[in-house]
Scaffold this motif. Sequence first.
Motif, mmCIF file in Angstrom:
data_model
loop_
_atom_site.group_PDB
_atom_site.id
_atom_site.type_symbol
_atom_site.label_atom_id
_atom_site.label_comp_id
_atom_site.label_asym_id
_atom_site.label_seq_id
_atom_site.Cartn_x
_atom_site.Cartn_y
_atom_site.Cartn_z
ATOM 1 N N ASN A 116 0.828 -1.214 0.000
ATOM 2 C CA ASN A 116 0.000 0.000 0.000
ATOM 3 C C ASN A 116 0.854 1.253 0.000
ATOM 4 O OD1 ASN A 116 -2.103 -1.788 0.138
ATOM 5 N ND2 ASN A 116 -2.616 -1.364 2.268
ATOM 6 N N VAL A 117 1.932 1.235 0.778
ATOM 7 C CA VAL A 117 2.821 2.398 0.825
ATOM 8 C C VAL A 117 3.456 2.632 -0.543
ATOM 9 C CG1 VAL A 117 4.862 3.368 1.927
ATOM 10 C CG2 VAL A 117 3.271 2.003 3.267
ATOM 11 N N GLY A 161 0.234 2.317 6.947
ATOM 12 C CA GLY A 161 1.464 1.962 6.265
ATOM 13 C C GLY A 161 1.925 0.563 6.602
ATOM 14 N N ILE A 162 3.139 0.463 7.086
ATOM 15 C CA ILE A 162 3.736 -0.838 7.404
ATOM 16 C C ILE A 162 3.124 -1.362 8.704
ATOM 17 C CG2 ILE A 162 5.894 -2.022 7.937
ATOM 18 C CD1 ILE A 162 7.298 0.069 6.217
ATOM 19 N N PRO A 163 2.632 -2.601 8.713
ATOM 20 C CA PRO A 163 1.929 -3.103 9.900
ATOM 21 C C PRO A 163 2.895 -3.569 10.983
ATOM 22 C CG PRO A 163 1.933 -4.774 8.191
ATOM 23 C CD PRO A 163 2.612 -3.570 7.594
ATOM 24 N N ARG A 164 2.356 -3.695 12.191
ATOM 25 C CA ARG A 164 3.093 -4.307 13.292
ATOM 26 C C ARG A 164 3.184 -5.811 13.065
ATOM 27 N NH1 ARG A 164 -0.112 -0.297 15.259
ATOM 28 N NH2 ARG A 164 0.864 1.260 16.615
ATOM 29 N N PRO A 165 4.215 -6.475 13.590
ATOM 30 C CA PRO A 165 5.310 -5.971 14.439
ATOM 31 C C PRO A 165 6.551 -5.574 13.658
ATOM 32 C CG PRO A 165 5.372 -8.348 14.416
ATOM 33 C CD PRO A 165 4.242 -7.950 13.491
ATOM 34 N N GLU A 202 6.454 7.678 4.580
ATOM 35 C CA GLU A 202 6.253 6.299 5.053
ATOM 36 C C GLU A 202 6.093 6.259 6.559
ATOM 37 O OE1 GLU A 202 7.481 3.011 7.193
ATOM 38 O OE2 GLU A 202 9.086 4.398 6.635
ATOM 39 N N ALA A 203 6.881 7.044 7.277
ATOM 40 C CA ALA A 203 6.756 7.089 8.729
ATOM 41 C C ALA A 203 5.403 7.657 9.151
ATOM 42 C CB ALA A 203 7.889 7.924 9.328
#
Length: 364
Positions: A226-227, A306-310, A297-298
């Motif tokens: 997605n990012v 954006g970027i999922p956990r973990p 992105e951050a």
Amino acid sequence: MATTMAPAAPVSEETAASLGTLSRIRHWMREIRRLPLFPVTMLLVFLIIPAVFAELISPHNPRRGDLDDRLVPPAWSGDVVSLRTVVEKVNRDNRQNEIKLSDAERTVRIGDAAVVGKGADAAPVLGDQIQVTVKPGGQAKYLLGTDKSGMDIFSRIVHGARLALVVSLLAIFASGILGTVLGILAGYFGGWIDTVVMRLVDMSLSISLVLVALVLAATLGPRIENVLIVVCLFLWSRYARLVRGETLALKTQDFIARSRVAGSSQFRIMLRHIFPNLVNTIIVLATLQLGFVILLEAGLSFLGAGIPRPNPAWGVMVADGRELIIDSWWVSFFPGLAILFTVLSVNLLGDWLRDRLDPKQRNV
């Protein structure tokens, strides 16, 4: 009396090759010395070296934590102690300065408190002053502390640098290729191609980036893909608009007309004559966009789009510590510091490259 000069001794091929290698080394050393010290150093420390040597630098697994070591402060932090008086019954309005005798005995027995003026194993009595460890200090194995899941923050920052660099380079590479190709076609051919590309550019610049990211996160879930999609949809138009303008100026030059007279095809002209003259501009724009993509992105990871956990993304780490900023400040502070220095160094390096590669800026 006239004198004659002796002919120079012939130079062997090995000597000539070594002299050529030495001259090339000196040339690159001069170029390296011209690099700006601060941005290059910060870029190496916070982004490039951690991204390349993440497994060697990080002491712990960035995706696994120990709940027994959750919210451990940085290694240099000492214990937070409180001085309290042992009483039989604690006054409700004075809980911070008094402690019940039974509680004092238990804390001394387990090693979380010590009686002032007595030995370490001395039992407290009424009226004694004891030092209670309110919050333990840092541990040597956790340099920058741990988060609420017991994961090492230093290891996550190191691996987060690799994640930020890979995502940014992929997004810039994809959007740069798309924008450059469309920009050259629009600027060289003009007509309906130029009209279509420029209308797509206007549409791209008018789209709300965060809204698209949130829609994708709600429908597909937070993913790295997605990012990349959001960044490419947003960045290609900047390359296309800039490259189109440069191409419009280049195609009127005399060397392009000579190429047409010489029988060069349109594809050859765009590839061999126009594109090489755009490389410096594309490099400068890509360098300036690197810091923007890292920050973007951050921000998307901070919002949960954006970027999922973990995964050890810097934005995720800052989001995990926003509710703990008072008592556990290190959870958000250190990843935020990494974002700050990385983006600042990339922008300074981009400004230096623009002054270095742009003849107009160099002559000013």
